[in-house]
Design an enzyme around this catalytic site. Structure first.
Site, PDB file in Angstrom:
ATOM      1  N   ASN A 163       0.859  -1.179   0.000  1.00 39.03           N
ATOM      2  CA  ASN A 163       0.000   0.000   0.000  1.00 39.03           C
ATOM      3  C   ASN A 163       0.897   1.231   0.000  1.00 39.03           C
ATOM      4  O   ASN A 163       1.532   1.537   1.010  1.00 39.03           O
ATOM      5  CB  ASN A 163      -0.895  -0.037   1.250  1.00 39.03           C
ATOM      6  N   LYS A 201       0.051   4.235  -0.113  1.00 33.80           N
ATOM      7  CA  LYS A 201      -0.593   5.390   0.547  1.00 33.80           C
ATOM      8  C   LYS A 201      -0.409   6.643  -0.327  1.00 33.80           C
ATOM      9  O   LYS A 201      -0.358   6.525  -1.541  1.00 33.80           O
ATOM     10  CB  LYS A 201      -0.056   5.556   1.974  1.00 33.80           C
ATOM     11  N   HIS A 230      -9.551   1.044   4.962  1.00 36.28           N
ATOM     12  CA  HIS A 230      -8.243   1.178   5.615  1.00 36.28           C
ATOM     13  C   HIS A 230      -8.406   2.071   6.842  1.00 36.28           C
ATOM     14  O   HIS A 230      -9.207   3.008   6.826  1.00 36.28           O
ATOM     15  CB  HIS A 230      -7.214   1.764   4.643  1.00 36.28           C
ATOM     16  N   GLU A 268      -6.812   4.425   7.936  1.00 39.09           N
ATOM     17  CA  GLU A 268      -6.639   5.859   7.683  1.00 39.09           C
ATOM     18  C   GLU A 268      -7.907   6.462   7.061  1.00 39.09           C
ATOM     19  O   GLU A 268      -8.234   7.630   7.297  1.00 39.09           O
ATOM     20  CB  GLU A 268      -5.389   6.082   6.813  1.00 39.09           C
ATOM     21  N   GLU A 286      -5.236  -5.137  10.389  1.00 41.53           N
ATOM     22  CA  GLU A 286      -4.203  -4.120  10.618  1.00 41.53           C
ATOM     23  C   GLU A 286      -4.473  -3.409  11.940  1.00 41.53           C
ATOM     24  O   GLU A 286      -5.281  -2.477  11.992  1.00 41.53           O
ATOM     25  CB  GLU A 286      -4.231  -3.079   9.489  1.00 41.53           C
ATOM     26  N   GLY A 298       2.795   2.072  10.838  1.00 44.12           N
ATOM     27  CA  GLY A 298       3.738   3.179  10.692  1.00 44.12           C
ATOM     28  C   GLY A 298       4.445   3.537  11.979  1.00 44.12           C
ATOM     29  O   GLY A 298       5.080   4.586  12.084  1.00 44.12           O
ATOM     30  N   SER A 346       3.715  -2.340  10.133  1.00 40.77           N
ATOM     31  CA  SER A 346       5.179  -2.372  10.315  1.00 40.77           C
ATOM     32  C   SER A 346       5.820  -3.684   9.865  1.00 40.77           C
ATOM     33  O   SER A 346       6.781  -4.158  10.473  1.00 40.77           O
ATOM     34  CB  SER A 346       5.544  -2.061  11.771  1.00 40.77           C
TER      35      SER A 346
HETATM   36  P1  13P Z   1       3.183   0.301   7.635  1.00 44.30           P
HETATM   37  O1  13P Z   1       3.700  -0.971   7.005  1.00 44.30           O
HETATM   38  O2  13P Z   1       3.899   1.523   7.157  1.00 44.30           O
HETATM   39  O3  13P Z   1       3.123   0.177   9.129  1.00 44.30           O
HETATM   40  O4  13P Z   1       1.664   0.476   7.135  1.00 44.30           O
HETATM   41  C1  13P Z   1       0.784  -0.580   7.249  1.00 44.30           C
HETATM   42  C2  13P Z   1      -0.453  -0.247   6.480  1.00 44.30           C
HETATM   43  O5  13P Z   1      -1.247   0.572   6.884  1.00 44.30           O
HETATM   44  C3  13P Z   1      -0.658  -0.936   5.194  1.00 44.30           C
HETATM   45  O6  13P Z   1      -1.944  -0.699   4.713  1.00 44.30           O
END
Ligand code: 13P
Length: 256
Positions: A9, A11, A101, A103, A173, A179, A219
């Site tokens: 992803n 983002k 997601h 976010e 997740e 992150g 992560s």
């Molecule tokens: P990270 O791997 O940067 O922690 O992000 C995970 C994520 O949200 C993937 O959709």
């Protein structure tokens, strides 16, 4: 048997020129490593504005990397300024669409009901939904992580039949692991992926839950992916930050 899926992803990173470079480097790295796509599927989720370029590279170079969108509208067309229809995404060759997601849920206040409508829209246009669920730190600390996550799952899949949901991918997740460098332990990832699979059995059937791929995200790196994917119910990874580095992401795809 479930084919593992390693998904990146991106983002809101990588404009379309950077995206082309990243995808080409990824393709070369996987080719050098003689990656067997029938054994481990690889997919990327670039920003909307990259998708046309990604399609051109994938089709032009005959890549086996699949791709999808990070979101889609629950509507098909019309007066929805700024939204993107699943119809357009399907036409760009997307295989997948992320739905819900964390976010999106946090920043855009997407509810389980909205996610359900988006799952339905994805299916309507022949896209495979990758439904994201997962608890925050508060629920984890209170010990409510399983019930919270399963409630999101039920709410986001409500009223959808087993037939409609065929091919569904679920991504667990935990928000506190996204992150942050903080990764759920392999046992935590397995515990929740197992609970999700059990819930899919009660909602539909054992056949359905056995066929559904459940990913872990938060992560994930080449150094921790093997341990995480050792869980019997963990069928792959949804990778954020580490998917922006082609060599690192290709390493994740060789998780043994
Ligand atoms: P990270 O791997 O940067 O922690 O992000 C995970 C994520 O949200 C993937 O959709």
């Amino acid at each position: 048997d479930r084919t593992p899926l390693i998904a990146g992803n991106w983002k809101m990173n990588m404009d379309h020129t950077q995206g082309i470079a990243l995808l080409q480097k990824l393709a070369w790295t996987l080719k050098d490593a003689k990656h067997d796509f029938s054994r481990v599927e690889v997919a990327v989720f670039p920003p909307f504005t990259d998708l046309r370029s990604v399609q051109s590279v994938v089709e032009g170079d005959g890549l086996q990397v699949r791709y999808g969108a990070q979101d889609l509208s629950d509507q098909d067309s019309g007066a929805y300024t700024g939204d993107v229809s699943g119809q357009f995404l399907a036409k760009l060759g997307c295989t997948y669409a992320l739905v819900g997601h964390s976010e999106r849920r946090a920043i855009h206040e997407e509810s389980d009901e909205t996610c359900r409508d988006k799952v339905r829209a994805a299916i309507r246009h022949g896209l495979t939904p990758v439904l994201c669920v997962g608890e925050g730190l508060e629920e984890r600390q209170a010990g409510n992580h399983v019930s919270y996550t399963l409630e999101q799952l039920r709410g986001s899949l409500a009223e959808l039949s087993e037939g409609e949901l065929e091919g569904l991918v679920v991504a667990y997740e935990p928000v506190w692991a996204i992150g942050t460098g903080e990764v759920a332990g392999p046992e935590d990832a397995q515990e929740m992926c197992h609970a999700i699979r059990d819930e899919l059995t009660s909602l539909h059937s054992k056949g359905f839950s056995d066929a559904t791929r459940i990913l872990y995200g938060g992560s994930v790196k080449s150094s921790n992916v093997a341990a995480i994917l050792s869980g019997a119910d963990v069928d792959g990874a949804l990778v954020g930050g580490a998917s922006l580095d082609a060599e690192e992401f290709a390493k994740i795809a060789r998780f043994e």
